[in-house]
Design an enzyme around this catalytic site. Structure first.
Site, PDB file in Angstrom:
ATOM      1  N   CYS A 202       0.831  -1.209   0.000  1.00 50.15           N
ATOM      2  CA  CYS A 202       0.000   0.000   0.000  1.00 50.15           C
ATOM      3  C   CYS A 202       0.861   1.252   0.000  1.00 50.15           C
ATOM      4  O   CYS A 202       1.400   1.651   1.033  1.00 50.15           O
ATOM      5  CB  CYS A 202      -0.931  -0.013   1.218  1.00 50.15           C
ATOM      6  SG  CYS A 202      -1.965   1.451   1.323  1.00 50.15           S
TER       7      CYS A 202
ATOM      8  N   CYS B 197      -0.377   4.092   2.172  1.00 50.97           N
ATOM      9  CA  CYS B 197      -0.134   3.898   3.615  1.00 50.97           C
ATOM     10  C   CYS B 197       1.332   4.162   3.952  1.00 50.97           C
ATOM     11  O   CYS B 197       1.635   4.824   4.938  1.00 50.97           O
ATOM     12  CB  CYS B 197      -0.438   2.465   4.039  1.00 50.97           C
ATOM     13  SG  CYS B 197      -1.926   1.756   3.350  1.00 50.97           S
ATOM     14  N   ASP B 198       2.236   3.629   3.167  1.00 52.56           N
ATOM     15  CA  ASP B 198       3.640   3.574   3.591  1.00 52.56           C
ATOM     16  C   ASP B 198       4.594   4.435   2.762  1.00 52.56           C
ATOM     17  O   ASP B 198       5.769   4.560   3.107  1.00 52.56           O
ATOM     18  CB  ASP B 198       4.133   2.116   3.530  1.00 52.56           C
ATOM     19  CG  ASP B 198       3.341   1.230   4.486  1.00 52.56           C
ATOM     20  OD1 ASP B 198       2.934   1.737   5.545  1.00 52.56           O
ATOM     21  OD2 ASP B 198       3.132   0.043   4.179  1.00 52.56           O
TER      22      ASP B 198
END
Ligand code: NDP
Length: 312
Positions: free
Chosen positions: A136, A139-140
């Site tokens: 993701c 997300c990261d």
């Protein structure tokens, strides 16, 4: 087999399931939640969550899910370990088998079983999970500012993630196994015209290496061909974008799904074609796949369940 009757059964314990439990609990529906394989869902495998509103300093994924669990329990949600292994949605009350050993008869069901990111199947993906391997970018990606990353895949997700990461990272490799991209033309153009993205067509990843985290990937160009070539690239992060599998298999005979398996709901509402059965979160969302979006749809599903039960 043991049978238990409940008003609202929530299947899944990600942001959608827990938010549905908070709303259903506050509506006095005494929801029962079965957590599934991973208590807390996909976010429990993320380190820091910085885009969930309300946490100006960010929050750890497991911590956020623990807070949501406690909040749901505060309003009476009964959260249990167990996996839904069979569904019979032919008529109400609907029957869900848990761990092949118990049947829950529910007047209303909220399916919040999420989706599972696909991985290549390399041992190194597990070895470096949370240490440079991610599925993701939203997300990261932030942790790879001014670093070098690789994205695997040639579809819209891969192109979108590569473009997103290019806004943060110093350089992005897009590793594509075919000699062309499968993504829509506009996404292809975006990637091919981005100076920071280098597309490696006809490449496969066969391993990762690094001391305390990912430091590089072992690649093979034109694998299986006479001119096959092996070499390594130095990277700090390795992002999988080869598709997700929605966890909808047991519901497929009853609810409508698209060709990948995402549950199709009635427009923006979480209603499935089975009255009283709602779908929330990633299992019904091929596009956004964000915790906050899943949480919002969980709230909608619980509100719909409440309305359905009141009208019954
Ligand atoms: P797709 O299934 O479209 O693409 C998957 C990609 O991963 C393909 O390029 C595929 O390669 C590659 N791949 C699969 N398995 C492997 C493997 N083992 N090794 C290497 N590469 C592999 O998935 P997406 O997640 O990209 O998209 C899913 C759906 O969501 C699509 O319909 C897409 O259009 C849509 N979507 C739309 C967006 C938008 O409109 N903004 C954004 C994101 C997704 P190959 O081509 O060789 O099979």
């Amino acid at each position: 087999m043991e049978i238990e009757k409940v008003k609202v059964l929530i299947i899944g314990s990600g942001p959608a399931g827990y938010t549905a439990a908070i709303y259903a609990g506050r509506a006095n529906l005494a929801p029962v939640v079965y957590a599934g394989y991973q208590l807390g869902g996909q976010l429990t495998t993320t380190t820091d969550v910085e885009n969930f509103p309300g946490y100006p300093q960010g929050i750890g994924g497991p911590e956020l899910m623990e807070d949501l669990r406690k909040q749901a329990e505060r309003f009476g949600a009964d959260i249990r370990f167990g996996v839904a292994t069979k569904a019979d949605l032919s008529e109400a009350p609907y029957k869900i088998t848990i761990d092949d050993e118990k049947v829950i008869e529910a007047e209303s069901i909220i399916i919040a079983t999420g989706a599972t990111a696909k991985y290549l199947g390399l041992d190194d993906e597990k070895k470096y999970a949370g240490m440079g391997v991610s599925a993701c970018a939203t997300c990261d990606g932030f942790f790879y500012r001014k670093k070098v990353v690789a994205v695997v895949g040639g579809g819209d997700t891969a192109c979108e993630e590569a473009s997103y990461l290019a806004g943060l990272a110093k350089k992005v490799y897009l590793i594509v196994r075919k000699p062309y991209l499968r993504a829509s033309q506009i996404m292809q153009d975006r990637v091919l015209n981005n100076e920071k993205i280098e597309v490696l067509f006809e490449h496969n990843t066969v391993g990762l290496f690094g001391e305390d985290g990912v430091e590089g990937a072992h690649l093979v160009k034109r694998m299986g061909e006479p001119d096959e070539e092996h070499y390594d690239i130095a990277i700090d992060g390795f992002f999988l974008a080869i598709g997700h599998k929605p966890n909808s298999d047991i519901f497929k005979p009853w609810v409508e799904t698209d060709e990948i398996g995402y549950i199709i709901t009635d427009g923006a509402s979480p209603r499935t074609r089975v009255p009283g059965v709602f779908a929330a979160g990633d299992v019904a969302d091929p596009h956004y796949r964000q915790a906050i979006v899943a949480a919002g749809s969980g709230a909608k599903a619980a509100m719909e369940a409440e309305k359905y039960l009141a009208n019954k």
